[in-house]
Design a protein around this motif. Structure first.
Motif, PDB file in Angstrom:
ATOM      1  N   THR A 334       0.824  -1.207   0.000  1.00 42.64           N
ATOM      2  CA  THR A 334       0.000   0.000   0.000  1.00 42.64           C
ATOM      3  C   THR A 334       0.862   1.262   0.000  1.00 42.64           C
ATOM      4  O   THR A 334       0.460   2.291  -0.538  1.00 42.64           O
ATOM      5  N   LYS A 335       2.055   1.188   0.601  1.00 38.89           N
ATOM      6  CA  LYS A 335       2.950   2.345   0.598  1.00 38.89           C
ATOM      7  C   LYS A 335       3.457   2.671  -0.799  1.00 38.89           C
ATOM      8  O   LYS A 335       3.727   3.832  -1.124  1.00 38.89           O
ATOM      9  N   SER A 336       3.600   1.660  -1.641  1.00 42.01           N
ATOM     10  CA  SER A 336       4.180   1.854  -2.971  1.00 42.01           C
ATOM     11  C   SER A 336       3.172   2.371  -3.992  1.00 42.01           C
ATOM     12  O   SER A 336       3.552   2.773  -5.086  1.00 42.01           O
ATOM     13  N   PHE A 337       1.892   2.368  -3.644  1.00 41.86           N
ATOM     14  CA  PHE A 337       0.872   2.790  -4.603  1.00 41.86           C
ATOM     15  C   PHE A 337       0.764   4.309  -4.678  1.00 41.86           C
ATOM     16  O   PHE A 337       0.888   5.017  -3.669  1.00 41.86           O
ATOM     17  N   ASP A 338       0.506   4.811  -5.862  1.00 42.12           N
ATOM     18  CA  ASP A 338       0.159   6.221  -6.049  1.00 42.12           C
ATOM     19  C   ASP A 338      -1.291   6.392  -5.619  1.00 42.12           C
ATOM     20  O   ASP A 338      -2.194   5.782  -6.194  1.00 42.12           O
ATOM     21  N   PRO A 339      -1.566   7.211  -4.599  1.00 36.94           N
ATOM     22  CA  PRO A 339      -2.940   7.331  -4.098  1.00 36.94           C
ATOM     23  C   PRO A 339      -3.939   7.789  -5.156  1.00 36.94           C
ATOM     24  O   PRO A 339      -5.138   7.517  -5.040  1.00 36.94           O
ATOM     25  N   ASN A 340      -3.460   8.491  -6.184  1.00 35.75           N
ATOM     26  CA  ASN A 340      -4.369   8.970  -7.226  1.00 35.75           C
ATOM     27  C   ASN A 340      -4.537   7.988  -8.381  1.00 35.75           C
ATOM     28  O   ASN A 340      -5.302   8.236  -9.314  1.00 35.75           O
ATOM     29  N   ALA A 341      -3.811   6.875  -8.309  1.00 36.06           N
ATOM     30  CA  ALA A 341      -3.913   5.887  -9.383  1.00 36.06           C
ATOM     31  C   ALA A 341      -5.250   5.156  -9.302  1.00 36.06           C
ATOM     32  O   ALA A 341      -5.803   4.945  -8.219  1.00 36.06           O
ATOM     33  N   TYR A 358      -6.828   4.254  -5.269  1.00 37.73           N
ATOM     34  CA  TYR A 358      -6.185   3.723  -4.070  1.00 37.73           C
ATOM     35  C   TYR A 358      -6.402   4.616  -2.859  1.00 37.73           C
ATOM     36  O   TYR A 358      -6.396   4.156  -1.722  1.00 37.73           O
ATOM     37  N   SER A 359      -6.620   5.901  -3.104  1.00 37.41           N
ATOM     38  CA  SER A 359      -6.854   6.830  -1.996  1.00 37.41           C
ATOM     39  C   SER A 359      -8.180   6.567  -1.297  1.00 37.41           C
ATOM     40  O   SER A 359      -8.414   7.041  -0.186  1.00 37.41           O
ATOM     41  N   HIS A 360      -9.078   5.808  -1.951  1.00 37.77           N
ATOM     42  CA  HIS A 360     -10.365   5.480  -1.347  1.00 37.77           C
ATOM     43  C   HIS A 360     -10.237   4.392  -0.284  1.00 37.77           C
ATOM     44  O   HIS A 360     -11.192   4.136   0.453  1.00 37.77           O
ATOM     45  N   VAL A 361      -9.083   3.750  -0.222  1.00 37.74           N
ATOM     46  CA  VAL A 361      -8.882   2.648   0.716  1.00 37.74           C
ATOM     47  C   VAL A 361      -7.924   3.072   1.823  1.00 37.74           C
ATOM     48  O   VAL A 361      -6.812   3.528   1.541  1.00 37.74           O
ATOM     49  N   SER A 362      -8.359   2.929   3.064  1.00 33.92           N
ATOM     50  CA  SER A 362      -7.497   3.251   4.205  1.00 33.92           C
ATOM     51  C   SER A 362      -6.680   2.022   4.589  1.00 33.92           C
ATOM     52  O   SER A 362      -7.257   0.961   4.888  1.00 33.92           O
ATOM     53  N   PRO A 363      -5.339   2.121   4.566  1.00 32.47           N
ATOM     54  CA  PRO A 363      -4.512   0.968   4.962  1.00 32.47           C
ATOM     55  C   PRO A 363      -4.833   0.459   6.361  1.00 32.47           C
ATOM     56  O   PRO A 363      -4.822  -0.746   6.610  1.00 32.47           O
TER      57      PRO A 363
END
Length: 512
Positions: A334-341, A358-363
């Motif tokens: 989850t750290k490696s993902f671009d939140p806007n992707a 990805y920003s819609h999901v809270s780690p």
């Protein structure tokens, strides 16, 4: 592996520190792992259980319950010994996240009397009855989602028990024998209640107090046919129906100290606003046991059943195959993902599509969800096949085979009950081994196992040219290093690791 969650009877009145008197060690198990303490716990009136004390599991560092059944007539015990052993062996096979764990048992033979000692999981968070009382006292109502989750977990446990071969009938399901943990996980206890009633002769065991059947406040949990006919799953379904009704209304009112009347049960059922909840509970409480649904049927009832989301199915897949993934893989990924992707998109021909980023999901929420799935809060029992009862383990060794200890009778043979959730290994060529096996290099294996209780196990051995991954996994199970159910996946993991090692060695010019 299940038992009513015990409440402490300690007179400490809420003090955090136990007195030295309560923590005094009174007895040890033959292997020294379990240490009985003086502090008593309340288990409810389970047939034959003379006493229940807190104990320490010195291997895991957790509190457990030390239960004792005393036989005053040794001849009667001898006549029942094989049946008792078979019962306890079967109980040790019960493995479900919503059932209180049964750890171990052993027999203690003395000159004048016999004793059966068994160790069960200690549930410190309290019973469902206590939780419902607190909720009502605070003038709150039951959350419908929580009610559905609890019903699903209880039914998952009952479906598991009833699908065993032979079926295990609980026979003592009340809000006092259902326990709720702080994370929302439900566990049912006292699973051995009916087994005890059927196995232990009334005149052969010491017993204190009356059984739940005779307690006025719990009479309404028992089906009308209870005790008058052969045990059947339907008596558990009736009890579950009362539990589900009490969970919904928080309490079924009784007339003073008398038993809860049929009229009170009917009125409680009619007070439910949701017609599906009303129909659900009424189907469990039908007078004719033949017309009551099974636990598996109830899991498909419209009030509970939902087509599982892809998220839940993926979570179960991840948990079941966690051993294939590196530790903290979810957090690192989850750290490696671009939140806007954009991770997924739903397209529509007649209107704008929906993008999921990805920003819609809270780690943090994802970690909590995965932990809940792992703990059994969201079971997939609706789609599960009936689980056959495993073959009973080897019976206890004879007394002559074990040295005399505080409790002179040996325990059953050790087996590993924990599951492997992660595996790592390191393979190196053993040069010394090469001299012995001229044409084939002996590999030195270091295997790291992470168990489902978060404890680690590290093993090392030489792999000979004649060894196969399946042989190695079977040997690990034989010596109680891994659970029998993990043999196939450990063998597959080792096969992949050895193949990769040999490919790398060939690439670097090494002879394998």
């Amino acid at each position: 592996m299940t038992m009513s969650v015990p409440e402490r009877k300690s007179g400490s009145e809420g003090k955090e520190e136990e007195s030295e008197d309560e923590s005094e060690i009174l007895e040890e198990s033959p292997c020294g792992r379990w240490q009985k303490r003086k502090e008593q716990v309340s288990q409810g009136n389970v047939p034959g259980v003379e006493s229940a004390s807190l104990a320490m599991d010195t291997e895991e560092g957790v509190e457990v319950v030390w239960n004792e059944v005393l036989f005053s007539d040794k001849k009667v015990f001898k006549a029942q010994e094989e049946k008792i052993k078979e019962m306890f062996e079967n109980l040790m096979q019960v493995e479900h996240p919503n059932i209180v764990k049964f750890h171990k048992y052993w027999l203690d033979m003395k000159e004048s009397q016999a004793r059966v000692i068994f160790i069960t999981e200690y549930m410190s968070s309290g019973s469902l009855k206590q939780f419902l009382k607190k909720t009502k006292k605070n003038h709150k109502t039951m959350n419908v989602k929580a009610w559905k989750r609890w019903c699903t977990q209880i039914l998952s446990a009952l479906s598991y028990l009833h699908s065993c071969d032979p079926p295990i009938i609980h026979g003592n399901l009340t809000c006092d024998t259902i326990f709720i943990q702080h994370n929302g996980l439900i566990k049912i206890g006292s699973v051995w209640h009916r087994l005890f009633v059927n196995v232990f002769p009334d005149t052969s065991v010491h017993t204190k107090g009356r059984q739940h059947r005779d307690e006025q406040r719990n009479l309404h949990f028992f089906a009308p046919e209870y005790g008058t006919s052969e045990d059947d799953y339907s008596i558990d379904i009736f009890s579950f129906g009362i539990c589900a009704l009490e969970m919904a209304v928080l309490e079924i009112q009784a007339n003073g100290d008398a038993a809860v009347s049929k009229e009170a049960i009917v009125n409680a059922g009619q007070s439910l606003e949701d017609p599906l909840m009303r129909e659900f509970t009424q189907s469990c409480l039908r007078q004719d046991p033949k017309h009551r649904p099974t636990a598996h049927d109830l899991l498909f009832h419209r009030v509970l059943f939902e087509v599982h989301s892809l998220k839940l199915l993926a979570a179960h897949c991840l948990i079941n195959n966690q051993y294939l993934l590196p530790e903290n893989c979810v957090e690192e990924k989850t750290k490696s993902f671009d939140p806007n992707a954009v991770m997924a998109e739903i397209k529509h021909d007649d209107r704008p599509g929906v993008q999921l980023k990805y920003s819609h999901v809270s780690p943090l929420e994802l970690d909590k969800f995965l932990e809940d799935v792992k703990n059994g809060i969201y079971p997939l029992m609706n789609f599960a096949c009936a689980r056959p009862h495993p073959v009973p383990r080897a019976l206890s060794l004879s007394q002559e085979q074990v040295e005399t200890v505080k409790t002179p009778t040996p325990e059953p043979q050790e087996t590993e009950t924990r599951k492997v959730v992660q595996m790592h290994c390191n393979l190196e060529s053993n040069e010394e081994g090469t001299k012995t096996h001229v044409s084939h290099t002996v590999l030195q294996l270091s295997l790291f196992l992470k168990m489902d209780d978060k404890l680690h196990r590290q093993l090392s051995c030489d792999i000979l040219p004649t060894d196969t991954p399946k042989d190695l996994a079977c040997e690990l199970h034989h010596y109680a290093f891994i659970n029998e159910e993990d043999v196939e996946k450990v063998a597959g993991f080792l096969e992949d690791a050895i193949s990769r090692h040999r490919v790398r060695a060939l690439a670097t010019g090494s002879t394998q």
